[in-house]
Design a protein around this motif. Structure first.
Motif, PDB file in Angstrom:
ATOM      1  N   ARG A 248     -68.264 -29.601 -18.492  1.00 52.74           N
ATOM      2  CA  ARG A 248     -66.981 -29.535 -19.204  1.00 52.74           C
ATOM      3  C   ARG A 248     -66.452 -30.949 -19.408  1.00 52.74           C
ATOM      4  O   ARG A 248     -66.713 -31.856 -18.611  1.00 52.74           O
ATOM      5  CB  ARG A 248     -65.996 -28.683 -18.414  1.00 52.74           C
ATOM      6  N   ASP A 249     -65.665 -31.085 -20.487  1.00 52.99           N
ATOM      7  CA  ASP A 249     -65.193 -32.402 -20.902  1.00 52.99           C
ATOM      8  C   ASP A 249     -64.053 -32.898 -20.009  1.00 52.99           C
ATOM      9  O   ASP A 249     -62.947 -32.353 -20.025  1.00 52.99           O
ATOM     10  CB  ASP A 249     -64.728 -32.308 -22.361  1.00 52.99           C
ATOM     11  N   ASP A 250     -64.342 -33.972 -19.251  1.00 50.94           N
ATOM     12  CA  ASP A 250     -63.338 -34.529 -18.339  1.00 50.94           C
ATOM     13  C   ASP A 250     -62.206 -35.243 -19.066  1.00 50.94           C
ATOM     14  O   ASP A 250     -61.173 -35.530 -18.469  1.00 50.94           O
ATOM     15  CB  ASP A 250     -64.006 -35.550 -17.398  1.00 50.94           C
TER      16      ASP A 250
ATOM     17  N   GLY B 128     -62.742 -28.093 -21.900  1.00 52.93           N
ATOM     18  CA  GLY B 128     -62.273 -29.222 -21.105  1.00 52.93           C
ATOM     19  C   GLY B 128     -61.881 -28.755 -19.715  1.00 52.93           C
ATOM     20  O   GLY B 128     -62.375 -27.736 -19.235  1.00 52.93           O
TER      21      GLY B 128
END
Lengths: 200, 200
Positions: B76-78, B101
């Motif tokens: 997942r997008d940090d 995210g």
């Protein structure tokens, strides 16, 4: 998503009547976010209730005693027995304050298609109680549904041989009911069983 | 009437959201009459959940772990952070499958009249997380209620000094919504934030 224990909690909350998955999830979150102490008290209350509350050996209402307080109450009329489908109905009638006899709680109503016959509903135990001779009148207060009516009808037949007066709670227009909104079956009942107000 | 333990059970069931005294009584009777084993399982599930489920130390969603699975998920997008009011909102967004995210869960929304300010809602912890520099965009997904809007507005001000893109989830006519039945405030939002479909 979340955790196994969360999913189990949601699943178990769905055992409560009228609780679907959305409500169960809301309940679980509410307990965990806002009511952690209350949640533990609820768990304890459930365990205590299941451990200590059981059916009265005489009337089958729920009680913590061997014989419930209503059955033990010597000021209530032993000759008058009100037959209902569930302990909730005892609540409702007691709440109305209009009955001072004793109760007998069936296990629901007859439903042959679901395999629920006289045995399952507990009718043999009721007949045994009636055959002891103390009861002079049985008020059939099963629900005014098709199944409740069928159960009442069955009981009338089953009690035919006993020297007991058998009555059925009245059916008609409820208090505050406007004729315009009352269903036609209820109106039919109300007209058929109309009361004579003058003369005797 | 009935027993003390029954009354306690009814009282504790009322801790559940949207459960009044009538529903609580129905639930208690249902558990005792039809779900005695299930009732004990429910009690156990509540105790297990309260004991093992707590807030994720990073995002404040609920988890059994120290850091929840979403926070740990390296796919997942940090750099993308979605701010919501409650763990239920994480459920809803995950269910939509439209966000990859990370999350940050506030403790509800600002409500100064109830004494709920930035501290109580957990905004300092969010700002601390944002100041670490990993996050490039914050999506404010607080509810489209007056309080949710106020909370979003407060966050925009609070993040002004940070080099972070701040966005708000779109407000407008919901899928399947018929204009005739949409409230005028929503229509106003939908017209104000209309999308350009041709040209660029």
């Amino acid at each position: 998503m979340y955790s196994d224990r969360f999913n189990i909690l949601v699943q178990k909350l769905r055992l409560l009547p009228s609780v679907g998955s959305k409500s169960a999830q809301r309940m679980a979150l509410h307990l965990l976010m806002r009511q952690r102490t209350g949640a533990l008290e609820l768990a304890q209350a459930i365990q205590d209730a299941v451990e200590h509350i059981h059916e009265c050996s005489v009337c089958h209402a729920l009680t913590e005693l061997e014989v419930c307080e209503i059955c033990q109450d010597s000021e209530r009329d032993d000759a008058l027995l009100c037959v209902v489908e569930s302990p909730a109905d005892v609540f409702a009638i007691e709440h109305s304050g209009s009955f001072k006899g004793k109760y007998h709680v069936l296990h629901g109503h007859l439903s042959p298609l679901d395999g629920i016959g006289p045995e399952e509903v507990g009718i043999p135990h009721l007949l045994q109680r009636l055959s002891q001779g103390q009861i002079k009148e049985v008020i059939l207060a099963t629900n005014a549904t098709v199944e409740g009516q069928a159960t009442a009808h069955y009981l009338v037949e089953a009690c035919k041989h006993l020297p007991i007066r058998i009555t059925r709670i009245a059916q008609g227009v409820p208090q505050g009911g406007e004729l315009e909104y009352v269903d036609s079956h209820t109106l039919h009942q109300a007209l058929t069983h109309r009361l004579l107000l003058n003369q005797d």
